[in-house]
Scaffold this active site. Structure first.
Site, PDB file in Angstrom:
ATOM      1  N   ASN A   1       0.830  -1.204   0.000  1.00 43.96           N
ATOM      2  CA  ASN A   1       0.000   0.000   0.000  1.00 43.96           C
ATOM      3  C   ASN A   1       0.877   1.271   0.000  1.00 43.96           C
ATOM      4  OD1 ASN A   1      -2.839   0.905   2.136  1.00 43.96           O
ATOM      5  ND2 ASN A   1      -1.470   2.284   1.118  1.00 43.96           N
TER       6      ASN A   1
ATOM      7  N   ARG B   1      -0.898  -5.562   2.735  1.00 42.47           N
ATOM      8  CA  ARG B   1      -1.910  -5.204   1.742  1.00 42.47           C
ATOM      9  C   ARG B   1      -1.245  -4.425   0.622  1.00 42.47           C
ATOM     10  NH1 ARG B   1      -3.304  -1.623   6.379  1.00 42.47           N
ATOM     11  NH2 ARG B   1      -3.201   0.537   5.679  1.00 42.47           N
TER      12      ARG B   1
ATOM     13  N   PRO C   1      -2.408  -0.494  12.128  1.00 34.70           N
ATOM     14  CA  PRO C   1      -1.563   0.201  13.104  1.00 34.70           C
ATOM     15  C   PRO C   1      -1.645   1.720  12.997  1.00 34.70           C
ATOM     16  CG  PRO C   1      -0.390  -1.655  12.167  1.00 34.70           C
ATOM     17  CD  PRO C   1      -1.667  -1.528  11.382  1.00 34.70           C
ATOM     18  N   GLU C   2      -1.777   2.236  11.740  1.00 37.21           N
ATOM     19  CA  GLU C   2      -1.751   3.692  11.544  1.00 37.21           C
ATOM     20  C   GLU C   2      -3.102   4.345  11.830  1.00 37.21           C
ATOM     21  OE1 GLU C   2      -2.158   1.488   9.293  1.00 37.21           O
ATOM     22  OE2 GLU C   2      -3.320   2.218   7.583  1.00 37.21           O
TER      23      GLU C   2
ATOM     24  N   ASP D   1     -10.526   4.096   0.793  1.00 36.90           N
ATOM     25  CA  ASP D   1     -10.746   3.897   2.219  1.00 36.90           C
ATOM     26  C   ASP D   1     -11.226   5.212   2.817  1.00 36.90           C
ATOM     27  OD1 ASP D   1      -8.042   4.384   1.294  1.00 36.90           O
ATOM     28  OD2 ASP D   1      -7.395   4.313   3.370  1.00 36.90           O
TER      29      ASP D   1
ATOM     30  N   GLU E   1      -5.652  16.908  -1.647  1.00 31.77           N
ATOM     31  CA  GLU E   1      -5.742  15.493  -2.071  1.00 31.77           C
ATOM     32  C   GLU E   1      -7.106  15.161  -2.656  1.00 31.77           C
ATOM     33  OE1 GLU E   1      -7.058  13.621   2.244  1.00 31.77           O
ATOM     34  OE2 GLU E   1      -5.737  12.475   0.964  1.00 31.77           O
TER      35      GLU E   1
END
Ligand SMILES: OC[C@H]1O[C@H](O[C@H]2O[C@H](CO)[C@@H](O)[C@H](O)[C@H]2O)[C@H](O)[C@@H](O)[C@@H]1O
Length: 561
Positions: A188, A197, A266-267, A301, A496
């Protein structure tokens, strides 16, 4: 590598759990991006001492002290001056409007701002960092995304190639090849917590893009150098992400996003814990984590696109079921990969392999046409394999087959596609093509408008060479460029994502603040300026303003809050 995936500091374990739940940082990504001041062993042993001395529940203050004693803000990336950067790339001269041309020069300047190399310290002490080192410098998206990202890089690469930064582009491609060889997949993003992933498969298309900007011998050389690695990445998707769907007594193989690794991301640790809070069993909780990570693998996501509740895209993030949805865009990308690989192998005279990929491309073309195309709707639609139903929702990804050429002219109808888009008033949104028509509060839904999706739809329609589709594409490109430009003039940033309901407004929602920079935004804007720069104007004319006047009010009636 195995130790990375099992890192008891950055990926899983009690230390990660304790630090993230203490919320000493508002963004969970902050901690997992920090550098260790000591070895993992020393840190874990000191952590055990802390836990023993506090009966397993240290205070927030004690955790804060522990973190500052053992970790520091990373110095893993160093700003880098790309030697092939130039002040005035010749291609930008083709942009007629002086305001847009000067903005394009600003976008070119941004490549220097976003260029990074891995610091020497990471090379010397890789086990003290979560960053995955790569041999060459690269371009980052920007903001909190300080490392390289997989699918973002496709549009970044297009942007830097337009600006003639061929050596930088080559280095970036070599980095991804290195990752495939080391890890068996492209993660990713460039952190150890991303390795389980991937993201939409754009490595082969990146090499294809590069070959269209360089001399034939350079194209031949990169294909030859990376052909085995391209095969390997394609095999990753074939071996780990396929599923068979039955229709009318026939079996069709598709890819889907599926990243079954244990625990929260985790992030975004505490977000995921919160999402899974009401899961009735441990198994259901773990399943939510799988589906969340699979959603992150899709690049979307998150979105109602991955929710399944009563066979529909309703509910909330806890209803995420990514692995049970066959995405139109992913399968159109897989077709494209196979098609390009067939051509590359033919060029290298590997006839057997060329044949293998041609067969794969045809299999995917059949599957996408037979199962995902719907003549009565005039569109490709995602498919829910849990309930065996098509997902009748607008997403720009529905038209991805036009972008990658994954369609049989005689089986689809461009007129019907245009009628579908018109009926959904997709050209009426003043800030760009919305990601969906559903207001879920997630980042990949209404009203957010994401740059790669604009590129996919606009270029897909343009490539049909159907006059009305090309006109539609031109109108969409005008809206997007004028919105980006307005926001740049007002706020001084490239975001973004943007807000489809208001020109020049940044996007929002989801688990973090909108970021600036921004790699893929700049890449898509440059692509559109190259395609339409002869006619585009920086500010709207009276006619294109009135055509979109009432989209916002109509939209508000349809929101489901
Ligand atoms: O930290 C939350 C998530 O952030 C990333 O996703 C978003 O940014 C990426 C970089 O621009 C982009 O590729 C992705 O499409 C965005 O949704 C990250 O990729 C996720 O894995 C992460 O959980």
């Amino acid at each position: 590598m195995l130790t990375w995936m099992q890192s008891q500091i950055y990926c899983q374990g009690s230390l990660l759990d304790t630090v993230q739940k203490s919320k000493i940082y508002s963004d969970d990504k902050t901690f997992v991006d920090m550098k260790q001041k000591k070895s993992s062993q020393e840190i874990l042993s000191d952590f055990q001492t802390l836990m023993d001395s506090t009966n397993g529940s240290p205070s927030q203050e004690q955790i804060r002290n522990f973190v500052s004693e053992h970790f520091e803000e990373g110095k893993e990336l160093v700003e880098w001056d790309p030697p092939d950067w130039q002040k005035s790339p010749p291609r930008l001269n083709s942009i007629r409007d002086p305001d847009l041309r000067s903005w394009a020069h600003y976008l070119n300047d941004m490549w220097k701002e976003l260029a990074r190399r891995v610091s020497d310290d990471v090379k010397e002490n890789p086990d003290r960092y979560s960053l995955i080192a790569v041999p060459n410098p690269f371009i980052i998206p920007g903001g909190r995304f300080r490392e390289y990202y997989y699918w973002d890089t496709y549009w970044i690469l297009e942007g830097i190639l337009i600006c003639d930064m061929k050596d930088t582009a080559r280095g970036i491609i070599d980095n991804f090849a290195h990752l495939v060889e080391e890890l068996g997949l492209i993660p990713n993003g460039g952190r150890v917590y991303y390795v389980e992933r991937s993201q939409p498969p754009m490595f082969v298309p990146m090499i294809h893009s590069y070959t269209t900007y360089v001399k034939p011998h350079e194209a031949h050389s990169i294909i030859k150098q990376h052909i085995d690695t391209m095969d390997k990445e394609f095999s990753f998707w074939m071996n780990n992400r396929t599923v068979v769907v039955e229709k009318n007594g026939k079996s069709y193989t598709f890819c889907r996003y599926y990243a079954p690794s244990s625990g929260p991301r985790p992030e975004s640790y505490t977000d995921d814990i919160e999402t899974a809070e009401y899961a009735p069993t441990e198994e259901a909780r773990e399943n939510i984590f799988y589906q969340i990570k699979s959603g992150a693998e899709s690049g979307w996501d998150f979105s109602g696109r991955w929710f399944i509740k009563d066979g529909k895209n309703t509910g909330n993030l806890s209803n995420i079921q990514t692995q049970y949805i066959i995405p139109v865009d992913l399968n159109a990308f897989v077709y494209w990969n196979a098609k390009i690989l067939c051509r590359f192998h033919s060029m290298l005279h590997n006839q057997k392999k060329a044949q293998y990929y041609c067969t794969k491309a045809n299999e995917w073309l059949d599957a996408v046409t037979e199962v995902l195309w719907h003549d009565d709707v005039g569109m490709w639609l995602d498919y829910d394999i849990l309930n065996n139903v098509r997902r009748e929702y607008f997403y720009p990804s529905n038209v991805a087959p036009l972008w990658t050429g994954c369609y049989k002219k005689e089986r689809i109808s461009i007129d019907k596609i245009l009628a579908y888009l018109k009926e959904n008033k997709i050209d009426r949104y003043p800030g760009g093509i919305p990601t969906s028509l559903d207001f879920t509060g997630e980042r990949w839904d209404y009203p957010n408008a994401w740059p790669p999706l604009q590129g996919i739809m606009i270029q897909g329609l343009q490539q049909t060479e159907h006059p009305r589709a090309m006109k539609y594409a031109h109108d969409l490109a005008t809206t997007w460029i004028q919105s980006n430009y307005k926001s740049y003039k007002t706020d001084g940033f490239m975001y973004e994502k943007y807000d489809a309901s208001a020109p020049g407004r940044k996007g929002g929602g989801g688990e973090y603040e909108v970021q600036t920079g921004f790699g893929w935004t700049n890449g898509v804007a440059l692509q559109l300026l190259m395609s339409y720069g002869e006619t585009l104007q920086a500010t709207p004319t009276a006619s294109n303003q009135t055509s979109r006047r009432s989209a916002k009010s109509r939209k508000q009636r349809r929101r489901r809050i």
